[in-house]
Design a protein around this motif. Structure first.
Motif, PDB file in Angstrom:
ATOM      1  N   UNK A 204      -1.479   6.643   4.841  1.00  0.00           N
ATOM      2  CA  UNK A 204      -2.883   6.446   4.464  1.00  0.00           C
ATOM      3  C   UNK A 204      -3.716   5.946   5.645  1.00  0.00           C
ATOM      4  N   UNK A 205      -3.131   5.145   6.515  1.00  0.00           N
ATOM      5  CA  UNK A 205      -3.851   4.716   7.708  1.00  0.00           C
ATOM      6  C   UNK A 205      -4.155   5.904   8.614  1.00  0.00           C
ATOM      7  N   UNK A 206      -3.232   6.854   8.693  1.00  0.00           N
ATOM      8  CA  UNK A 206      -3.421   8.012   9.562  1.00  0.00           C
ATOM      9  C   UNK A 206      -4.473   8.983   9.034  1.00  0.00           C
ATOM     10  N   UNK A 207      -4.518   9.175   7.723  1.00  0.00           N
ATOM     11  CA  UNK A 207      -5.447  10.180   7.176  1.00  0.00           C
ATOM     12  C   UNK A 207      -6.783   9.586   6.747  1.00  0.00           C
TER      13      UNK A 207
ATOM     14  N   UNK B 103       0.787  -1.233   0.000  1.00  0.00           N
ATOM     15  CA  UNK B 103       0.000   0.000   0.000  1.00  0.00           C
ATOM     16  C   UNK B 103       0.817   1.281   0.000  1.00  0.00           C
ATOM     17  N   UNK B 104       1.995   1.259  -0.638  1.00  0.00           N
ATOM     18  CA  UNK B 104       2.677   2.509  -0.949  1.00  0.00           C
ATOM     19  C   UNK B 104       2.025   3.116  -2.198  1.00  0.00           C
TER      20      UNK B 104
ATOM     21  N   UNK C  66       3.292   4.847  12.326  1.00  0.00           N
ATOM     22  CA  UNK C  66       4.465   5.406  11.665  1.00  0.00           C
ATOM     23  C   UNK C  66       4.078   5.839  10.261  1.00  0.00           C
ATOM     24  N   UNK C  67       4.666   6.935   9.788  1.00  0.00           N
ATOM     25  CA  UNK C  67       4.409   7.321   8.401  1.00  0.00           C
ATOM     26  C   UNK C  67       5.669   7.914   7.786  1.00  0.00           C
ATOM     27  N   UNK C  68       5.787   7.724   6.481  1.00  0.00           N
ATOM     28  CA  UNK C  68       6.915   8.233   5.717  1.00  0.00           C
ATOM     29  C   UNK C  68       6.383   9.014   4.518  1.00  0.00           C
ATOM     30  N   UNK C  69       6.913  10.227   4.332  1.00  0.00           N
ATOM     31  CA  UNK C  69       6.611  11.029   3.145  1.00  0.00           C
ATOM     32  C   UNK C  69       7.944  11.341   2.482  1.00  0.00           C
TER      33      UNK C  69
END
Length: 356
Positions: free
Chosen positions: A293-296, A248-249, A340-343
């Protein structure tokens, strides 16, 4: 956390703006004579400076910049650099970037403490202390690097859920590799780090070998749960990219989705087909992780995330800061996001081809 302004040749107006900003962030400037005991109790120290002189290597720093200054851009690549304070802009205009930088540092320090406590457990189970240190280094609030005309800027934010994320990028010969991982356990991440290190040591690594390595390790990884994995191989000669996306990237440009989420998972349910993506001079690609995506939940500032991305596309640091701010708006009372999230943004210089 303490803050110091160490450069004496900035004008009073800039000093007043900076002090007002520090008060808004509840970070009063450190006083001279601070005891060594007090200093040791602090998670970290942040220095505001113009010239970088008198900044100790263990201190994080923010550059004070006036329009027309001769900026040493190599400082922006320093992992201790948190960003820029624009002295000729208002407090309000500086607030968001500095706030995000400070919050990111606070989260990083807290995460380091938690992971440090986990080391004793993970040492016995995995025996990869050095790899965990590498993971810490790559989880800096902002990481920015330019590799022969290809600029990569990234931001990691810690979450409270089980498992987490890891990303890395490196150059081998005439290629840049980007690896991003979202896993259900830190054990899986720890094992994956060893695999990445073997890739870095191979001068002739290609996607076929990478996929073969993954397949050979799937039984080892299976006991630690599932992962989403994105691996991109960018050829600097023609700026073409071969991308393996398991899970899911998502890759986007300013016009929309370039490579979409697919719901698969390694090693339980996946395929190894890759996609070709073309990078263009003067343009960028945005990589959003599964944790983002899980966070938003696919909404940013009340609207569909893709609409927001298209409307607000900007330069890497500015855009990543805005996306991080929007993500954290709903969780202001917490030090961590739920996940955790990465942008990460990949940006190609307008003159990149001529540099090869």
């Amino acid at each position: 956390m303490h803050v110091r302004i160490i450069d004496s040749d900035i004008d009073k107006i800039a000093v007043d703006k900076l002090n007002n900003l520090l008060e808004l962030l509840n970070l009063p400037q450190s006083q001279e004579g601070q005891s060594s005991i007090d200093r040791e109790l602090d998670a970290s120290q942040v220095v505001f400076t113009k010239s970088f002189k008198n900044v100790e290597s263990k201190d994080h720093f923010i550059i004070i910049y006036n329009e027309g200054d001769d900026l040493d851009r190599s400082l922006l690549d320093n992992e201790m650099c948190l960003g820029i304070f624009f002295a000729d802009k208002s407090v309000e205009e500086n607030y968001l970037n500095i706030k995000n930088a400070i919050e990111g540092l606070r989260a990083l320090e807290t995460q380091k403490q938690l992971l440090f406590k986990m080391n004793s457990v993970m040492e016995g189970l995995v025996g990869q202390v050095e790899n965990i240190k590498e993971m810490h280094r790559n989880m800096a609030p902002f990481r920015s690097e330019k590799l022969r005309g290809v600029g990569i800027t990234s931001r990691f934010c810690a979450g409270t859920s089980n498992g987490g994320e890891f990303f890395d990028f490196f150059k081998i010969g005439g290629e840049v590799w980007i690896v991003s991982l979202h896993a259900s356990s830190y054990m899986l991440i720890g094992n994956f780090l060893s695999l990445i290190e073997t890739w870095k040591l191979e001068s002739n690594i290609d996607m076929t070998k990478v996929i073969s390595n993954l397949e050979s390790k799937k039984d080892d990884f299976s006991e630690y749960g599932d992962a989403s994995i994105l691996i991109a191989r960018i050829k600097l000669s023609d700026l073409s990219a071969e991308v393996l996306n398991i899970g899911d990237h998502e890759l986007l440009n300013k016009d929309g989705v370039v490579l979409a989420r697919n719901g698969s998972a390694f090693p339980s349910n996946y395929n190894t087909s890759t996609q070709e993506v073309q990078l263009n001079k003067g343009e960028g690609l945005l990589l959003l992780s599964p944790g983002f995506f899980k966070n938003i939940e696919d909404k940013i500032d009340g609207e569909e995330y893709l609409t927001f991305v298209k409307k607000n596309w900007a330069a890497p640091v500015e855009f990543i800061s805005e996306l991080t701010f929007q993500t954290k708006k709903g969780y202001n009372e917490n030090d961590f996001l739920p996940n955790d999230q990465t942008i990460l943004m990949i940006e190609v210089d307008k003159n990149a081809i001529s540099k090869i």
